[in-house]
Scaffold this active site. Structure first.
Site, PDB file in Angstrom:
ATOM      1  CB  THR A  53      -0.935  -0.001   1.229  1.00  0.00           C
ATOM      2  OG1 THR A  53      -1.775  -1.150   1.165  1.00  0.00           O
ATOM      3  CG2 THR A  53      -1.804   1.243   1.263  1.00  0.00           C
ATOM      4  CE1 TYR A  66      -3.733  -0.371  -1.385  1.00  0.00           C
ATOM      5  CE2 TYR A  66      -5.740   0.380  -0.314  1.00  0.00           C
ATOM      6  CZ  TYR A  66      -4.616  -0.406  -0.317  1.00  0.00           C
ATOM      7  OH  TYR A  66      -4.367  -1.236   0.751  1.00  0.00           O
ATOM      8  CB  SER A  99       1.865  -7.474   1.553  1.00  0.00           C
ATOM      9  OG  SER A  99       0.657  -7.181   2.219  1.00  0.00           O
ATOM     10  CB  THR A 132      -0.057  -3.423   6.469  1.00  0.00           C
ATOM     11  OG1 THR A 132      -1.271  -3.316   5.711  1.00  0.00           O
ATOM     12  CG2 THR A 132       0.648  -2.069   6.504  1.00  0.00           C
ATOM     13  CG  ASP A 133      -3.096  -7.286   3.564  1.00  0.00           C
ATOM     14  OD1 ASP A 133      -3.483  -6.455   4.404  1.00  0.00           O
ATOM     15  OD2 ASP A 133      -3.681  -7.481   2.480  1.00  0.00           O
ATOM     16  CE  LYS A 205      -3.735  -4.613   8.029  1.00  0.00           C
ATOM     17  NZ  LYS A 205      -3.690  -4.618   6.552  1.00  0.00           N
ATOM     18  CD  GLU A 322     -10.138 -26.170  27.664  1.00  0.00           C
ATOM     19  OE1 GLU A 322     -11.243 -26.700  27.450  1.00  0.00           O
ATOM     20  OE2 GLU A 322      -9.890 -24.983  27.373  1.00  0.00           O
TER      21      GLU A 322
END
Length: 367
Positions: A53, A66, A99, A132-133, A205, A322
């Site tokens: 981005t 975008y 990304s 950022t992904d 993120k 558990e």
């Protein structure tokens, strides 16, 4: 007297012409590079651009759409006022992709280039521009395979470069500011966005659109940065490293998301497809249904390494709570989320580590 006057006039004219030539040359250099001449005493920072981005441009699909990866690393540097006062900058384009298309081939390319840069003293620090992904995954991979005291910083943006209030230039400036700060030495790979410094192991993120999307849920950020200063909240913490696999590929490890009314179909199909490992994004502290647990037992008998992680986003997945991990032959992720647990398991398997007790130690070992 007349000759002296003429000599003085000539000297004044020559000086004036020289000044004009210098000014024109400097203006031309500035117009060509977007930056004033760099002082040779400044630190050297290599910018490795991968897209995302931060290098995006607006699209006509919608008011907020975008296209990522439309601007080069050189363009990014040229669009940040004052950055040339921080460092001598050079940019290289490793890739130019959104990304969500990030892959292990780019990871290996980045790791090898960074190792080469520091081995040959080409730069004092590296800044990686990235979407950022998957930024946290790239940062974690590099943090595991790169062993250096030199700063390696990832940065990006939540808004494209053409947005009214693009955050990319500020993030880029602050990433370089952190990279050249002496206190950044020996802290491993870091992510710098939104005035905050995060360690690769803990950061994730958390929001689809917020500028404050990156958070270190368990440990908190390791520092903060603004126009005036860089502040770290504690001493450097070093983590264990893993050798970069020589074959330049990673084995197949799949993440399976747990949910109510879960059966074992995805588990069985992953085993049939040849998965070497599975990471379970389990409910709560890494739980799955009884039917899915039976599927995990079958996968373990088939030689597949299983790691229990959690889908909840925060907290530890501990052994034998558990689920009786000893009885079922499972590994737990402790503080690693599913996407990072997958990368660690891939790296261990690529280095021919298959002993479950050793794998479990690597998930726990942090210092």
């Amino acid at each position: 007297m007349a000759q002296l006057y003429r000599r003085r006039c000539s000297s004044w004219v020559y000086a004036l012409v020289g000044a004009i030539i210098f000014a024109v040359s400097s203006s031309f250099a500035l117009a060509q590079t977007g930056k004033a001449p760099m002082h040779s005493s400044l630190p050297r920072v290599l910018v490795l651009a991968t897209g995302g981005t931060i290098s995006g441009k607006a699209s006509e699909r919608s008011a907020i759409s975008y296209d990522a990866g439309a601007v080069t690393g050189e363009d990014l540097i040229a669009g940040v006022p004052g950055i040339e006062k921080l460092a001598r900058l050079k940019a290289e384009q490793i890739s130019n992709i959104p990304s969500q298309n990030m892959n292990s081939k780019v990871w290996f390319r980045l790791a090898e280039r960074i190792n080469q840069v520091f081995a040959h003293d080409e730069a004092d620090a590296v800044v990686i521009t990235h979407g950022t992904d998957t930024m946290e995954e790239t940062a974690f991979f590099l943090d595991k395979v790169i062993k250096t005291s030199h700063p390696v910083i990832l940065t990006g943006a939540m808004r494209p470069s053409t947005a009214i209030s693009a955050d990319g230039p500020a993030n880029m400036y602050e990433a370089v500011k952190v990279a050249v700060d002496p206190a950044a030495q020996g802290r491993g790979v870091m992510i710098v966005l939104n005035d905050t410094i995060h360690a690769a192991r803990w950061v994730t993120k958390t929001s689809t659109t917020s500028l404050e999307t990156f958070k270190s849920q368990i440990a908190g950020p390791i520092g903060a940065v603004d126009a005036a200063s860089v502040r770290f909240f504690g001493p450097p913490v070093s983590f264990n490293h893993i050798a970069l696999p020589t074959e330049q590929n990673l084995p197949q490890v799949r993440i399976i998301y747990a949910h109510a009314d879960m059966d074992a179909q995805q588990i069985d199909e992953a085993v049939k497809a040849g998965a070497a490992g599975l990471v379970i994004a389990g409910m709560g502290d890494g739980n799955v249904s009884q039917e899915a647990l039976s599927g995990l037992d079958r996968a373990v008998k088939a030689g597949v390494i299983i790691v229990r992680s959690a889908r909840v986003g925060e907290g530890f997945v501990n052994r034998n709570v558990e689920v009786n991990d000893d009885e079922h032959g499972l590994v737990v992720s402790y503080d690693l989320n599913p996407q990072k647990a997958r990368i660690l398991l891939q790296l261990l398997l690529a280095n021919h580590v298959r002993d479950k007790s050793k794998i479990q130690q690597d998930f726990l070992a942090r210092y």
